[in-house]
Design a protein around this motif. Structure first.
Motif, PDB file in Angstrom:
ATOM      1  N   HIS A 251      19.220  24.007 -47.392  1.00 13.29           N
ATOM      2  CA  HIS A 251      19.315  22.695 -48.037  1.00 13.29           C
ATOM      3  C   HIS A 251      18.450  21.648 -47.346  1.00 13.29           C
ATOM      4  CE1 HIS A 251      22.336  23.957 -50.845  1.00 13.29           C
ATOM      5  NE2 HIS A 251      23.168  24.316 -49.895  1.00 13.29           N
ATOM      6  N   GLU A 252      18.057  21.948 -46.109  1.00  7.87           N
ATOM      7  CA  GLU A 252      17.237  20.995 -45.368  1.00  7.87           C
ATOM      8  C   GLU A 252      15.795  21.465 -45.215  1.00  7.87           C
ATOM      9  OE1 GLU A 252      18.708  18.202 -44.591  1.00  7.87           O
ATOM     10  OE2 GLU A 252      20.662  18.974 -45.243  1.00  7.87           O
ATOM     11  N   SER A 253      15.491  22.668 -45.709  1.00 10.71           N
ATOM     12  CA  SER A 253      14.161  23.235 -45.500  1.00 10.71           C
ATOM     13  C   SER A 253      13.312  23.122 -46.764  1.00 10.71           C
ATOM     14  CB  SER A 253      14.275  24.715 -45.103  1.00 10.71           C
ATOM     15  OG  SER A 253      14.542  25.518 -46.237  1.00 10.71           O
ATOM     16  N   ILE A 254      12.032  23.477 -46.629  1.00 10.81           N
ATOM     17  CA  ILE A 254      11.142  23.418 -47.785  1.00 10.81           C
ATOM     18  C   ILE A 254      11.504  24.483 -48.816  1.00 10.81           C
ATOM     19  CG2 ILE A 254       9.232  22.448 -46.463  1.00 10.81           C
ATOM     20  CD1 ILE A 254       7.982  25.228 -46.378  1.00 10.81           C
ATOM     21  N   ARG A 255      12.340  25.461 -48.430  1.00  6.36           N
ATOM     22  CA  ARG A 255      12.743  26.517 -49.362  1.00  6.36           C
ATOM     23  C   ARG A 255      13.845  26.074 -50.315  1.00  6.36           C
ATOM     24  NH1 ARG A 255      10.950  31.803 -48.809  1.00  6.36           N
ATOM     25  NH2 ARG A 255       9.022  31.771 -47.629  1.00  6.36           N
ATOM     26  N   GLY A 256      14.625  25.087 -49.931  1.00  7.37           N
ATOM     27  CA  GLY A 256      15.729  24.698 -50.799  1.00  7.37           C
ATOM     28  C   GLY A 256      16.026  23.220 -50.769  1.00  7.37           C
ATOM     29  N   GLY A 257      15.461  22.524 -49.797  1.00  5.83           N
ATOM     30  CA  GLY A 257      15.679  21.093 -49.703  1.00  5.83           C
ATOM     31  C   GLY A 257      14.783  20.337 -50.662  1.00  5.83           C
ATOM     32  N   GLN A 258      15.118  19.120 -50.902  1.00  5.23           N
ATOM     33  CA  GLN A 258      14.333  18.267 -51.785  1.00  5.23           C
ATOM     34  C   GLN A 258      13.867  17.063 -50.994  1.00  5.23           C
ATOM     35  OE1 GLN A 258      13.383  18.871 -54.834  1.00  5.23           O
ATOM     36  NE2 GLN A 258      12.429  16.913 -55.313  1.00  5.23           N
ATOM     37  N   SER A 259      12.566  16.852 -50.965  1.00  4.56           N
ATOM     38  CA  SER A 259      12.047  15.693 -50.259  1.00  4.56           C
ATOM     39  C   SER A 259      12.606  14.408 -50.863  1.00  4.56           C
ATOM     40  CB  SER A 259      10.518  15.674 -50.325  1.00  4.56           C
ATOM     41  OG  SER A 259      10.015  14.492 -49.747  1.00  4.56           O
ATOM     42  N   GLU A 260      12.952  13.471 -49.993  1.00  5.43           N
ATOM     43  CA  GLU A 260      13.433  12.170 -50.467  1.00  5.43           C
ATOM     44  C   GLU A 260      12.279  11.269 -50.890  1.00  5.43           C
ATOM     45  OE1 GLU A 260      15.939  10.376 -47.562  1.00  5.43           O
ATOM     46  OE2 GLU A 260      17.174  12.154 -47.284  1.00  5.43           O
ATOM     47  N   LEU A 261      11.062  11.702 -50.645  1.00  2.00           N
ATOM     48  CA  LEU A 261       9.890  10.887 -50.928  1.00  2.00           C
ATOM     49  C   LEU A 261       9.381  11.125 -52.340  1.00  2.00           C
ATOM     50  CD1 LEU A 261       7.987  11.519 -47.584  1.00  2.00           C
ATOM     51  CD2 LEU A 261       9.451   9.575 -48.141  1.00  2.00           C
ATOM     52  N   SER A 262       8.715  10.127 -52.884  1.00  2.00           N
ATOM     53  CA  SER A 262       8.045  10.312 -54.166  1.00  2.00           C
ATOM     54  C   SER A 262       6.914  11.301 -53.986  1.00  2.00           C
ATOM     55  CB  SER A 262       7.483   8.969 -54.661  1.00  2.00           C
ATOM     56  OG  SER A 262       8.516   8.025 -54.814  1.00  2.00           O
ATOM     57  N   GLN A 627      12.307  20.219 -44.338  1.00  2.00           N
ATOM     58  CA  GLN A 627      11.619  19.416 -45.343  1.00  2.00           C
ATOM     59  C   GLN A 627      11.182  18.068 -44.782  1.00  2.00           C
ATOM     60  OE1 GLN A 627      10.718  20.155 -48.782  1.00  2.00           O
ATOM     61  NE2 GLN A 627       9.514  18.377 -48.201  1.00  2.00           N
ATOM     62  N   LEU A 628      12.038  17.440 -43.991  1.00  2.00           N
ATOM     63  CA  LEU A 628      11.666  16.127 -43.469  1.00  2.00           C
ATOM     64  C   LEU A 628      10.479  16.240 -42.509  1.00  2.00           C
ATOM     65  CD1 LEU A 628      12.899  15.911 -40.339  1.00  2.00           C
ATOM     66  CD2 LEU A 628      15.007  15.445 -41.558  1.00  2.00           C
ATOM     67  N   MET A 690       8.945   5.774 -44.655  1.00  2.00           N
ATOM     68  CA  MET A 690       7.728   6.494 -44.318  1.00  2.00           C
ATOM     69  C   MET A 690       6.520   5.565 -44.297  1.00  2.00           C
ATOM     70  SD  MET A 690       6.379   9.399 -43.462  1.00  2.00           S
ATOM     71  CE  MET A 690       7.474  10.738 -43.907  1.00  2.00           C
ATOM     72  N   GLN A 691       6.441   4.654 -45.237  1.00  2.00           N
ATOM     73  CA  GLN A 691       5.313   3.717 -45.284  1.00  2.00           C
ATOM     74  C   GLN A 691       5.296   2.789 -44.080  1.00  2.00           C
ATOM     75  OE1 GLN A 691       5.848   1.899 -49.130  1.00  2.00           O
ATOM     76  NE2 GLN A 691       5.356   3.805 -50.217  1.00  2.00           N
ATOM     77  N   THR A 692       6.482   2.429 -43.584  1.00  2.00           N
ATOM     78  CA  THR A 692       6.548   1.566 -42.402  1.00  2.00           C
ATOM     79  C   THR A 692       5.922   2.237 -41.189  1.00  2.00           C
ATOM     80  OG1 THR A 692       8.561   0.528 -43.251  1.00  2.00           O
ATOM     81  CG2 THR A 692       8.105   0.257 -40.893  1.00  2.00           C
ATOM     82  N   LEU A 693       6.062   3.568 -41.125  1.00  2.00           N
ATOM     83  CA  LEU A 693       5.475   4.310 -40.004  1.00  2.00           C
ATOM     84  C   LEU A 693       3.952   4.236 -39.995  1.00  2.00           C
ATOM     85  CD1 LEU A 693       7.665   7.555 -39.897  1.00  2.00           C
ATOM     86  CD2 LEU A 693       7.633   5.710 -38.220  1.00  2.00           C
TER      87      LEU A 693
END
Length: 831
Positions: A251-262, A627-628, A690-693
């Motif tokens: 749920h946290e990986s690129i295999r099953g997680g969903q990025s919170e970013l557009s 994913q993050l 992310m943009q603030t970074l």
């Protein structure tokens, strides 16, 4: 009585011994102390090195590693149960043989067991087992180091054997064996292979349900279904620690997680909720014509094929004045593969096996042929991936869990099983059939016409094919595009030279294509002749079966040697040399502080785990990154944002020097393991965070998504005299000391992962927040405090207890099944 038992067991014993001898002879360099050089295995050594060192000290690998991607769970790298569940039986089954002998032996024995359950004669079963174990895909993945994939494939036919025993009403023994081999199949930890196998079981279940309903055996159907479900549950439960932690991590990986970013511009329309994006997932999709490599090995060429001095390309190079030695070196790099995938090796099932599979489908009249046909067709359609996008994108979006997996080409493991299965079923039917010889001759001719017709058609097609690999993606050139660019550079833009060399390359590909079509035709012709002579009564069954066995062995092993031969095995000293630190590594290792991180730009930092062998890396090599962290790579690290590198405590950067050798450079601005910030910037959402970074000074400020406001109990008041220091990082636990006169907000250079990490101040659990999109942050009250993070995933600790209980239950079930079978044999026969 004893002689009868010995006569019954002897053929099986002889077959197993021959399996062992073939595997040993194929991998003979292993007996000389050499090691198979496997790319992914070498990479695994890099990613797992920290965990293995920890295991030496503590007896079991850690649950968390900081050697890759700033930090991640070890669940998909080197996780173990402290009870060492299920280690003894697999060693016994594989006779404790070294890699890769054990894989080839175990795959053959597993398929042989399946054939015996299907009541196939031993020497026919031998042919099928050789076909399954030595299909080219196996040696290709073994050479690449895909050990978990190969291990899962070894157990697939054994699980199927257990299922068929249940369907034959051997309830206790069948359930026990299904559960036991299911445990090892799942425990191999290649969930994609397991997923495909469950698709096969689904097709089998549908076909058998139709059969039972027609035969009015509904009660047996329900009992069988319940027992298969029980066996599957025991298989899952015995691996619950592995399955639960993996499910949690997914749920946290690129295999099953969903990025919170557009999505980025290039990702729009290709992302899938809770799964991989389609571009990545379908990168290895097999072309429709490429499917016929089942029958003709190098139909589309192969990334492993090397040209010889008799090739057109070599002759043209020498004609252009290239010295012979240089020309011979150059042709080793010529791209002979011209299919749809970035690169690949031929997935060859065997020309004879394909012919026998066609014959098997024609001859076999049992319900088995329908589920075999259905899963084979489905597998081929799924294998085509984005070459049949409308069908496969639909499956990707709607088939449960399917969007967690990449590389559709992997599903070739199912046709590899079903073709071999049809082949042995057909041969067995041919030998034991009581039907009219005329009918058998008719069916043999039909199978010969179908297979021969395909080969003739493929040969005719060679006159019109382009033998050219053109990429449709200008941003990611491959194959001929990349090669042509190299030719332009080599010839200084001379288009005549470029055209000449490209034409020679196409001619060599066409020559390879035609020679392998003819090779397959000859082998099929010889197999057809043997069967014809058998039906004519010119040779007996033993001669026919023995002849086919020799032909199949010759066919498959000759092709396998194209991919793995003695040259793939290296001396132990040469293998160990791959793990020697470079001068840049040695320079970095002189640092007395062991808790810094390294960014290796001398190669591809995110497809390299060797840096992790020596250092704590912000890069790595793994197909299931968090994913993050993937978001951070794409949006910040790839742009070399120094503020983000600083917050990851990137103390050293390795770059290629002018001479091509890696050179280490120290980054004096790395922020260390933890620090107090002056102020908090609140972001409206993940995109804003992310943009603030992009422009924030990570030393003085921290950006936090406003969703985490509840974890920040008070506003920090900056104290220039405040200190926070790392005491110890024991992987599963990290401790710090902090001192300040006012409340402070601490940022920790540790990757945020909510499923298991807990924060404590002076022994009392406290909430912490995700900060700077990927790190951990914590409010620290004024005064002197002991701060600790401990990795305590309930999925691991509860899972291992349930796993142990389920494994013991499975062993008891098998013991009961064996006892009942033995008791039946002892019972006297009554009139």
């Amino acid at each position: 009585m004893k002689n009868n038992r010995l006569n019954a067991v002897l053929p099986h014993l002889v077959v197993v011994i021959i399996f062992l001898l073939i595997a040993i002879l194929y991998c003979k360099p292993v007996l000389d102390g050499k090691v198979l050089s496997q790319h992914d295995s070498i990479q695994w050594q890099g990613m797992a090195h920290e965990a293995l060192q920890y295991k030496e000290q503590h007896g079991i690998p850690p649950l968390w590693t900081v050697s890759m991607f700033g930090g991640m769970p070890t669940y998909q790298i080197a996780v173990e149960s402290p009870y060492h569940i299920g280690e003894i039986i697999p060693k016994i089954l594989s006779l404790g043989l070294p890699i890769p002998i054990n894989f080839l032996f175990l795959a053959a024995v597993g398929f042989y067991l399946l054939c015996i359950v299907l009541r196939v004669r031993p020497w026919i079963a031998f042919i099928g087992a050789i076909a399954y174990a030595y299909a080219s895909y196996n040696v290709i993945i073994i050479a690449a180091g895909h050990d978990t994939k190969m291990l899962a494939m070894c157990y697939m036919p054994a699980v199927l054997a257990g299922v068929l025993l249940i369907l034959r009403k051997k309830y206790f023994l069948g359930t026990g064996l299904t559960a036991l081999f299911m445990i090892y199949l799942i425990g191999a930890n290649h969930l994609q292979i397991t997923y495909y196998f469950f698709l096969l079981l689904g097709m089998l279940g549908i076909a058998y349900a139709v059969y039972c309903i027609r035969e009015k055996q509904v009660k047996h159907l329900l009992i069988s279904g319940a027992l298969i479900a029980l066996a599957a549950m025991l298989g899952v439960a015995s691996n619950l620690m592995l399955m639960w932690t993996t499910y949690e991590y997914s749920h946290e990986s690129i295999r099953g997680g969903q990025s919170e970013l557009s999505p980025l511009a290039e990702q729009k329309g290709l992302t899938t909720t809770g799964g991989l994006d389609k571009t990545y997932a379908f990168r290895y999709s097999v072309g429709q014509l490429e499917t016929f490599t089942f029958l003709v090995p190098n139909l589309m060429g192969s990334s492993d094929v090397k040209l010889t001095t008799s090739s057109n390309t070599y002759k043209e190079l020498t004609t252009l004045g290239i010295p012979p030695v240089e020309a011979e070196r150059m042709i080793q790099q010529w791209p002979m593969y011209w299919g749809n995938q970035p690169w690949t090796s031929a997935t060859y099932l065997g020309a004879i096996i394909c012919f026998l599979a066609v014959l098997g489908f024609i001859l076999t009249k049992s319900w088995h042929r329908w589920w075999i046909l259905a899963i084979t067709i489905l597998s081929i359609l799924m294998m085509w991936g984005d070459n049949l996008a409308s069908f496969n994108y639909f499956l990707f979006d709607h088939l449960p869990f399917y969007n967690k997996f990449r590389a559709p080409s992997i599903i070739v493991v199912l046709p590899q099983l079903t073709f071999a299965l049809l082949a042995v079923m057909g041969l067995n039917e041919l030998i034991t059939a009581q039907s009219d010889k005329k009918e058998l001759f008719k069916n043999l001719k039909l199978a010969g016409m179908i297979t021969g017709g395909l080969l003739v058609l493929l040969l005719i097609m060679s006159t019109s094919l382009s033998f050219t690999n053109i990429s449709n993606d200008p941003e990611h050139p491959r194959g001929d595009d990349r090669f042509k660019a190299q030719l332009v550079q080599m010839s200084q833009g001379n288009t005549t030279v470029v055209d000449t060399m490209m034409r020679a390359l196409r001619e060599d590909r066409a020559s390879l294509y035609r020679s392998d079509v003819i090779r397959s035709a000859v082998l099929v012709g010889l197999a057809f002749l043997l069967l014809w002579l058998f039906l004519k009564g010119k040779v007996n069954g033993k001669v026919m079966t023995g002849g086919l066995a020799v032909l199949v062995l010759f066919d498959l092993l000759q092709i396998d040697r194209r991919f793995v031969d003695d040259s793939n095995f290296v001396e132990q000293s040469n293998y160990r040399a791959m793990f020697q630190p470079s001068p840049a590594d040695q320079q970095i290792l002189q640092d007395k502080d062991p808790y810094y991180r390294v960014y290796n730009l001398a190669g591809d930092p995110f497809n390299d785990a060797m840096t992790s062998y020596f250092h704590k890396s912000i890069g790595g090599y793994h197909a299931a990154k968090l994913q993050l962290y993937q978001d951070l790579i794409e949006r910040q690290i790839a742009k070399n944002n120094i503020q983000v590198l600083n917050m990851l405590n990137t103390k050293y950067v390795i770059q290629a020097g002018q001479d091509g050798q890696p050179v280490a450079q120290r980054n004096p601005e790395a922020l260390g393991n933890a620090w107090f910030v002056k102020g908090i910037v609140w972001a409206a959402n993940a995109d804003a965070e992310m943009q603030t970074l992009d422009h924030m000074n990570t030393r003085d400020s921290v950006v936090i998504d406003q969703r985490f406001k509840s974890q920040v109990t008070t506003q920090p008041v900056f104290d220039s005299s405040a200190t926070i220091q790392l005491k110890k990082n024991d992987l599963n636990s990290i401790s710090y000391t902090a001192s300040s006169t006012k409340p402070q907000f601490a940022v920790f250079s540790e990757i945020y992962y909510k499923a298991g990490w807990h924060a404590y101040i002076d022994g009392k659990e406290v909430p912490y927040a995700r900060v700077n999109y990927a790190l951990r942050g914590l409010m620290v009250p004024a005064g002197k405090h002991e701060i600790a993070f401990r990795f305590e995933p309930a999925s691991y600790y509860k899972g291992i207890k349930i796993s142990l209980f389920s494994y013991i239950a499975t062993l008891l079930l098998i013991a009961a099944g064996i006892g009942m079978a033995f008791r039946r044999k002892k019972e006297p026969v009554t009139a």
